[in-house]
Design a protein around this motif. Structure first.
Motif, PDB file in Angstrom:
ATOM      1  N   ARG A  80       0.897  -1.059  -0.085  1.00  9.67           N
ATOM      2  CA  ARG A  80       0.095  -0.041  -0.050  1.00  9.67           C
ATOM      3  C   ARG A  80       1.131   1.220   0.102  1.00  9.67           C
ATOM      4  O   ARG A  80       1.815   1.301   0.850  1.00  9.67           O
ATOM      5  CB  ARG A  80      -0.796   0.088   1.291  1.00  9.67           C
ATOM      6  CG  ARG A  80      -1.851   1.006   1.306  1.00  9.67           C
ATOM      7  CD  ARG A  80      -3.045   1.239   0.442  1.00  9.67           C
ATOM      8  NE  ARG A  80      -3.553   0.221   0.045  1.00  9.67           N
ATOM      9  CZ  ARG A  80      -4.820  -0.266   0.552  1.00  9.67           C
ATOM     10  NH1 ARG A  80      -5.078   0.555   1.806  1.00  9.67           N
ATOM     11  NH2 ARG A  80      -5.499  -1.535   0.653  1.00  9.67           N
ATOM     12  N   GLU A 102      -4.339   6.666  -2.780  1.00  6.96           N
ATOM     13  CA  GLU A 102      -3.668   5.405  -2.189  1.00  6.96           C
ATOM     14  C   GLU A 102      -3.764   4.433  -3.290  1.00  6.96           C
ATOM     15  O   GLU A 102      -4.765   4.358  -4.092  1.00  6.96           O
ATOM     16  CB  GLU A 102      -4.503   5.046  -0.797  1.00  6.96           C
ATOM     17  CG  GLU A 102      -4.093   6.025   0.145  1.00  6.96           C
ATOM     18  CD  GLU A 102      -4.916   5.442   1.405  1.00  6.96           C
ATOM     19  OE1 GLU A 102      -5.135   4.196   1.440  1.00  6.96           O
ATOM     20  OE2 GLU A 102      -4.843   6.223   2.456  1.00  6.96           O
ATOM     21  N   ASP A 143      -2.472   0.043  -4.370  1.00  6.24           N
ATOM     22  CA  ASP A 143      -1.724  -0.987  -4.029  1.00  6.24           C
ATOM     23  C   ASP A 143      -0.886  -1.618  -5.158  1.00  6.24           C
ATOM     24  O   ASP A 143      -1.387  -1.601  -6.393  1.00  6.24           O
ATOM     25  CB  ASP A 143      -2.799  -2.158  -3.988  1.00  6.24           C
ATOM     26  CG  ASP A 143      -3.507  -2.074  -2.471  1.00  6.24           C
ATOM     27  OD1 ASP A 143      -2.757  -1.575  -1.676  1.00  6.24           O
ATOM     28  OD2 ASP A 143      -4.511  -2.803  -2.421  1.00  6.24           O
ATOM     29  N   VAL A 188      -6.798   2.327  -5.074  1.00  4.29           N
ATOM     30  CA  VAL A 188      -7.737   1.993  -4.203  1.00  4.29           C
ATOM     31  C   VAL A 188      -8.712   3.158  -3.831  1.00  4.29           C
ATOM     32  O   VAL A 188      -9.709   2.926  -3.519  1.00  4.29           O
ATOM     33  CB  VAL A 188      -6.680   1.671  -2.746  1.00  4.29           C
ATOM     34  CG1 VAL A 188      -7.375   1.499  -1.541  1.00  4.29           C
ATOM     35  CG2 VAL A 188      -5.762   0.690  -3.039  1.00  4.29           C
TER      36      VAL A 188
END
Length: 359
Positions: A25, A126, A128, A138
């Protein structure tokens, strides 16, 4: 998953320590804070702005120095002078924009200049990073807070603004009435922000990898005299650890007196973290108190015991980090709670030059 469960899992599947089978992440956020008037306090400015990559500060600007500067060596090396010049102009423009809109909000809420009011804005994304190297979006964040309370946020799915308080409804209606701007915001969060995040991660690849390797905590115990000569404030501090998940407990004998919480963990700025716990104890009982700690970077738990001949502090020099935390606490109590925010032309007329780019 708690530390014990994680440790048990890793004993069976050692590969989990490397995290190779799970996505990584990553995040890129820009945070702006504007006060309604100057504050006579060290390090607190009327306006500040900073970029955060994976919770590490990568650039900074404040109303006193009025220059956007890199906070990582690789940012300074990889990005040209033109980037920082344009970024400085962009931040100056946003500073003026915030000054105007703080006043607009104060008028709207029938407030005066007797108190300090705070408008905050955080925007970013954000992602991944998958084991095959691909990147999956995300979520995006684009929202405002005022005096520490939610004020307005962008719903990426519906491309509509959400107004949790009546005072934000006029702004929501105005922004939702300009569909192309909402489309732009969605595009920035899902595409442009992700592109910048990947670019920055690529620029700082070696340094970031070094900063995020498993690192055990450095633990120190302090004792500070209180107003009562018979009472001491005991502090257990752990710093320099990564990842941020840590179990920390203060005990008196075998009785748990206080436990740490993930929300108490704060970033150091170099990719590692720190946490501290405080309790008050009778001077005569100090050697009954201990601090116990579990972290994935430790081969076994750490237990340290307070003693009267241990490290004492006067609340200034050796306890400087605690003092910094004290300032942060004051800011939170003042309503300077960092929340999500970002947008063009906020509460008054639409303005130009406030594009949500990383400049």
């Amino acid at each position: 998953m708690g530390f014990v469960e994680l440790l048990t899992t890793c004993a069976i599947l050692p590969i989990c320590l490397a995290g190779q089978s799970d996505p990584e992440r990553h995040s890129l956020y820009y945070v702006y804070t504007a006060l309604s008037k100057p504050v006579n306090a060290l390090g607190i400015f009327e306006f500040t702005a900073m970029g955060l990559l994976d919770n590490r500060k990568i650039d900074y600007y404040d109303s006193k120095h009025q220059v956007k500067i890199p906070q990582q060596d690789w940012m300074k090396e990889k990005l040209p002078a033109d980037y920082w010049e344009k970024g400085t102009q962009s931040r100056k423009s946003k500073e003026q924009w915030f000054k105007v809109n703080v006043n607009i909000l104060m008028d709207r809420m029938r407030q005066n200049q007797s108190d300090i009011h705070v408008l905050m804005w955080k925007h970013g994304c954000e992602v991944d990073k998958m084991p095959d190297g691909s990147v999956k979006f995300v979520r995006g964040v684009d929202a405002y807070s005022y005096d520490g309370n939610d004020f307005l946020s962008f719903d990426d799915a519906s491309m509509q603004w959400v107004a949790p308080v009546p005072e934000a409804v006029p702004t929501k209606q105005k922004w939702d009435g300009v569909a192309i701007l909402n489309q732009y915001t969605k595009g920035y969060l899902e595409k442009e922000c992700v592109d910048w995040l990947e670019k920055f991660r690529e620029y700082g690849d070696k340094e970031l990898e070094q900063q995020t390797r498993v690192s055990p905590p450095n633990v120190r115990l302090f004792a500070k005299e209180t107003r009562s000569s018979n009472t001491l404030q005991l502090t257990c501090m752990a710093t320099g650890f990564y990842p941020k998940e840590i179990d920390i407990t203060i005990l008196k004998g075998k009785e748990v007196i206080k436990e740490g919480d993930i929300k108490d963990v704060l970033p150091n700025g170099d990719g590692t973290h720190q946490i501290k716990l405080n309790v008050e104890a009778q001077r005569s009982d100090i050697d009954d108190y201990s601090c116990e700690m579990y972290h994935i970077g430790l081969e076994e738990p750490i237990t340290k015991v307070w003693t009267l001949d241990g490290e004492m502090c006067d609340g200034t020099s050796s306890f400087l980090i605690g003092a910094v935390f004290g300032v942060l606490t004051v800011l939170i109590l003042m309503g300077i709670l960092m929340f999500i925010a970002h947008r063009k032309g906020v509460f008054g007329k639409w303005t130009t030059g406030n594009n949500p780019d990383p400049r």
